[in-house]
Design a protein around this motif. Structure first.
Motif, PDB file in Angstrom:
ATOM      1  N   THR A  31       0.829  -1.200   0.000  1.00 26.60           N
ATOM      2  CA  THR A  31       0.000   0.000   0.000  1.00 26.60           C
ATOM      3  C   THR A  31       0.865   1.253   0.000  1.00 26.60           C
ATOM      4  O   THR A  31       0.602   2.208  -0.745  1.00 26.60           O
ATOM      5  N   ILE A  32       1.914   1.248   0.804  1.00 20.85           N
ATOM      6  CA  ILE A  32       2.830   2.390   0.840  1.00 20.85           C
ATOM      7  C   ILE A  32       3.537   2.540  -0.504  1.00 20.85           C
ATOM      8  O   ILE A  32       3.681   3.656  -1.022  1.00 20.85           O
ATOM      9  N   THR A  33       3.947   1.424  -1.100  1.00 18.26           N
ATOM     10  CA  THR A  33       4.608   1.468  -2.404  1.00 18.26           C
ATOM     11  C   THR A  33       3.689   2.074  -3.468  1.00 18.26           C
ATOM     12  O   THR A  33       4.109   2.940  -4.241  1.00 18.26           O
ATOM     13  N   VAL A  34       2.449   1.646  -3.490  1.00 18.23           N
ATOM     14  CA  VAL A  34       1.492   2.176  -4.460  1.00 18.23           C
ATOM     15  C   VAL A  34       1.243   3.658  -4.212  1.00 18.23           C
ATOM     16  O   VAL A  34       1.183   4.455  -5.162  1.00 18.23           O
ATOM     17  N   ALA A  35       1.125   4.061  -2.963  1.00 14.44           N
ATOM     18  CA  ALA A  35       0.892   5.470  -2.642  1.00 14.44           C
ATOM     19  C   ALA A  35       2.067   6.333  -3.079  1.00 14.44           C
ATOM     20  O   ALA A  35       1.882   7.404  -3.673  1.00 14.44           O
ATOM     21  N   VAL A  36       3.289   5.880  -2.824  1.00 17.23           N
ATOM     22  CA  VAL A  36       4.477   6.649  -3.206  1.00 17.23           C
ATOM     23  C   VAL A  36       4.562   6.788  -4.726  1.00 17.23           C
ATOM     24  O   VAL A  36       4.769   7.893  -5.245  1.00 17.23           O
ATOM     25  N   PHE A  37       4.387   5.694  -5.455  1.00 18.28           N
ATOM     26  CA  PHE A  37       4.453   5.774  -6.906  1.00 18.28           C
ATOM     27  C   PHE A  37       3.297   6.597  -7.482  1.00 18.28           C
ATOM     28  O   PHE A  37       3.463   7.280  -8.495  1.00 18.28           O
ATOM     29  N   SER A  38       2.141   6.563  -6.849  1.00 20.71           N
ATOM     30  CA  SER A  38       1.022   7.391  -7.300  1.00 20.71           C
ATOM     31  C   SER A  38       1.345   8.875  -7.143  1.00 20.71           C
ATOM     32  O   SER A  38       1.062   9.678  -8.034  1.00 20.71           O
ATOM     33  N   ILE A  39       1.956   9.231  -6.018  1.00 21.42           N
ATOM     34  CA  ILE A  39       2.334  10.626  -5.795  1.00 21.42           C
ATOM     35  C   ILE A  39       3.410  11.048  -6.788  1.00 21.42           C
ATOM     36  O   ILE A  39       3.330  12.134  -7.379  1.00 21.42           O
ATOM     37  N   ILE A  40       4.414  10.194  -7.006  1.00 14.10           N
ATOM     38  CA  ILE A  40       5.473  10.517  -7.970  1.00 14.10           C
ATOM     39  C   ILE A  40       4.881  10.686  -9.369  1.00 14.10           C
ATOM     40  O   ILE A  40       5.216  11.638 -10.092  1.00 14.10           O
ATOM     41  N   PHE A  41       4.004   9.793  -9.768  1.00 12.83           N
ATOM     42  CA  PHE A  41       3.392   9.879 -11.091  1.00 12.83           C
ATOM     43  C   PHE A  41       2.531  11.132 -11.217  1.00 12.83           C
ATOM     44  O   PHE A  41       2.542  11.793 -12.265  1.00 12.83           O
ATOM     45  N   ALA A  42       1.796  11.472 -10.162  1.00  8.85           N
ATOM     46  CA  ALA A  42       0.978  12.683 -10.191  1.00  8.85           C
ATOM     47  C   ALA A  42       1.846  13.925 -10.315  1.00  8.85           C
ATOM     48  O   ALA A  42       1.524  14.853 -11.074  1.00  8.85           O
ATOM     49  N   LEU A  43       2.956  13.982  -9.588  1.00 15.37           N
ATOM     50  CA  LEU A  43       3.859  15.120  -9.690  1.00 15.37           C
ATOM     51  C   LEU A  43       4.503  15.207 -11.067  1.00 15.37           C
ATOM     52  O   LEU A  43       4.665  16.303 -11.617  1.00 15.37           O
ATOM     53  N   ALA A  44       4.883  14.075 -11.632  1.00  9.03           N
ATOM     54  CA  ALA A  44       5.456  14.069 -12.974  1.00  9.03           C
ATOM     55  C   ALA A  44       4.429  14.550 -14.001  1.00  9.03           C
ATOM     56  O   ALA A  44       4.751  15.348 -14.892  1.00  9.03           O
ATOM     57  N   THR A  45       3.202  14.108 -13.885  1.00  9.58           N
ATOM     58  CA  THR A  45       2.141  14.543 -14.790  1.00  9.58           C
ATOM     59  C   THR A  45       1.892  16.038 -14.653  1.00  9.58           C
ATOM     60  O   THR A  45       1.747  16.749 -15.650  1.00  9.58           O
ATOM     61  N   TRP A  46       1.861  16.532 -13.417  1.00 11.00           N
ATOM     62  CA  TRP A  46       1.689  17.961 -13.178  1.00 11.00           C
ATOM     63  C   TRP A  46       2.842  18.754 -13.792  1.00 11.00           C
ATOM     64  O   TRP A  46       2.635  19.794 -14.416  1.00 11.00           O
ATOM     65  N   GLY A  47       4.063  18.262 -13.630  1.00  5.10           N
ATOM     66  CA  GLY A  47       5.222  18.950 -14.185  1.00  5.10           C
ATOM     67  C   GLY A  47       5.181  19.033 -15.700  1.00  5.10           C
ATOM     68  O   GLY A  47       5.455  20.094 -16.283  1.00  5.10           O
TER      69      GLY A  47
END
Length: 65
Positions: A31-47
């Motif tokens: 769950t923590i792994t999925v949450a971290v990668f989701s946040i990273i992917f969201a930040l990359a998409t925003w960037g």
């Protein structure tokens, strides 16, 4: 209606007897792994979105007389 009840009953029986459930520690880790990668992917998409927005705005400002 009996078919629906039978289907739900069979589904729960399948979940209880034939599914291998992970240990709680593994669930937490994944769950923590999925949450971290989701946040990273969201930040990359925003960037990328910000980069394209500024690029397009700069292009149209360049076109203005």
């Amino acid at each position: 209606m009996a078919k629906i009840v039978n289907y739900i009953s069979d589904a729960f029986e399948e979940l209880k007897s034939n599914v291998t459930w992970p240990e709680w520690a593994e669930v937490q880790k994944l769950t923590i792994t999925v949450a971290v990668f989701s946040i990273i992917f969201a930040l990359a998409t925003w960037g990328v979105d910000e980069l394209f927005a500024k690029s397009i705005a700069g292009f149209f400002n360049w076109l203005k007389p």
